[in-house]
Design an enzyme around this catalytic site. Structure first.
Site, PDB file in Angstrom:
ATOM      1  N   LYS A 185       8.229  19.323  -5.407  1.00 58.16           N
ATOM      2  CA  LYS A 185       9.094  19.216  -6.588  1.00 58.16           C
ATOM      3  C   LYS A 185      10.509  19.688  -6.262  1.00 58.16           C
ATOM      4  O   LYS A 185      11.496  19.060  -6.667  1.00 58.16           O
ATOM      5  CB  LYS A 185       8.503  20.026  -7.752  1.00 58.16           C
ATOM      6  CG  LYS A 185       7.286  19.357  -8.371  1.00 58.16           C
ATOM      7  CD  LYS A 185       6.487  20.290  -9.259  1.00 58.16           C
ATOM      8  CE  LYS A 185       5.220  19.586  -9.750  1.00 58.16           C
ATOM      9  NZ  LYS A 185       4.268  20.476 -10.399  1.00 58.16           N
ATOM     10  N   GLN A 196       3.599  26.129 -13.198  1.00 60.06           N
ATOM     11  CA  GLN A 196       2.684  25.465 -12.263  1.00 60.06           C
ATOM     12  C   GLN A 196       1.257  25.962 -12.485  1.00 60.06           C
ATOM     13  O   GLN A 196       0.984  27.150 -12.407  1.00 60.06           O
ATOM     14  CB  GLN A 196       3.124  25.736 -10.820  1.00 60.06           C
ATOM     15  CG  GLN A 196       2.276  25.047  -9.766  1.00 60.06           C
ATOM     16  CD  GLN A 196       2.389  23.532  -9.797  1.00 60.06           C
ATOM     17  OE1 GLN A 196       3.475  22.983  -9.902  1.00 60.06           O
ATOM     18  NE2 GLN A 196       1.269  22.850  -9.720  1.00 60.06           N
ATOM     19  N   ASP A 215       7.122  19.271 -18.621  1.00 58.34           N
ATOM     20  CA  ASP A 215       5.791  18.676 -18.452  1.00 58.34           C
ATOM     21  C   ASP A 215       5.339  17.878 -19.673  1.00 58.34           C
ATOM     22  O   ASP A 215       4.305  17.216 -19.646  1.00 58.34           O
ATOM     23  CB  ASP A 215       4.763  19.792 -18.178  1.00 58.34           C
ATOM     24  CG  ASP A 215       4.114  19.633 -16.812  1.00 58.34           C
ATOM     25  OD1 ASP A 215       4.340  18.601 -16.165  1.00 58.34           O
ATOM     26  OD2 ASP A 215       3.377  20.541 -16.400  1.00 58.34           O
TER      27      ASP A 215
END
Length: 293
Positions: free
Chosen positions: A54, A98, A121
């Protein structure tokens, strides 16, 4: 005839190139680059690899990384405090926790802590509510990646029968809503579904997102169906070599399906690309210089 490959890796690179151009155009207008903060707790090697991917992708596109790596014993309160600070930080447009987190932490509570407009997200209840209502907002990255990949290959969805195997809040449920919004007729199947093969054989579009290796076999797939494999399962052979496989028995199913996604190289790269797209979209809203439904 073998199935055509839906190449998520190539499309992800194309999306990143488009985002890079967008960022170059917007930065002078907004006065800073977009910013993404990925929070990781502990030493999970898979998570560390995802976070590195990422951050590298951010760099390519011109997104500033405000990532933070915390020791395993970090408390819920400490993380809440960090998220609060990032919510107030004008340089940060996207925040991502995460997963998985160490067992003593409550990931749902932390997710609720994120400002919905910085929810990179797309999993905050406010954004899921916007999805249900068909309103503009940040969309869950993996399902949005599935939809974008089918759009790229001009796969018609209107009136088609779509079966999603898996009902998680990460993939199954939001994807079912996105397919419904595209006028598909949607069935959600799961581990408790009886006669799963009968359900999947009826699908024009079959999405496997249950996290079980070889769940979907060739006899469960309608000829010429579109097969999307969201599963990521690690398998190790007798020599100790590891590789990633999906939920679909790829070698067998590719002889039946019309289109199929590989694992790796299918939906995984699309998830990262859509995470970046969400961050840039949040960023573009700051001065009302962009928009996406």
């Amino acid at each position: 005839m073998e199935a055509k490959i839906l190449d998520g890796k190539a499309l992800a690179q194309k999306i990143q190139a488009e985002l890079k151009q967008q960022v170059e155009e917007l930065t002078p207008k907004i006065g800073r680059p977009p910013g993404l903060a990925v929070l990781m707790v502990g030493d999970n090697p898979a998570s560390a690899a995802y976070v590195r991917n990422k951050e590298r992708a951010c760099e390519k596109v011109g997104i500033a990384s405000f990532g933070k790596h915390f020791p395993t014993e970090t408390s819920q309160e400490e993380l809440k405090q960090v998220i609060e600070e990032l919510n107030k930080d004008d340089r940060v447009d996207g925040i991502l926790v995460q997963l998985p987190l160490p067992d003593h932490l409550d990931s749902v509570s932390l997710l609720h802590q994120i400002d919905p407009d910085k929810d990179a997200d797309g999993l905050h209840p406010v954004n899921l509510g916007r999805l249900v209502r068909g309103e503009a907002g940040l969309r869950s990255c993996t399902p949005a990646g599935v939809m974008r990949l089918m759009e790229e290959y001009q796969i018609p969805l209107r009136g088609k029968k779509a079966v999603v195997v898996g009902r998680s809040i990460l993939v199954g449920k939001p994807l079912a809503l996105m397919l419904l919004a595209a006028d598909a007729t949607v069935t959600i199947a799961h581990s408790r579904s009886q006669n799963l093969g009968e359900i999947t054989r009826d699908a024009d579009i079959l999405v496997a997102a249950a996290g079980r290796k070889d769940l979907i076999t060739a006899d469960m797939v309608k000829p010429e169906a579109i097969v999307i494999d969201v599963g990521i399962n690690k398998v190790t052979d007798e020599a100790g070599n590891s590789r990633l496989v999906g939920d679909v028995n790829f070698d067998a199913v590719k002889t039946v399906a019309g289109y199929i996604t590989p694992v790796p190289g299918g939906i995984g790269p699309m998830t990262v690309a859509l995470l970046l797209a969400n961050t840039v979209w949040s960023y573009s809203q700051k001065k009302g210089v962009g928009g996406r439904g």
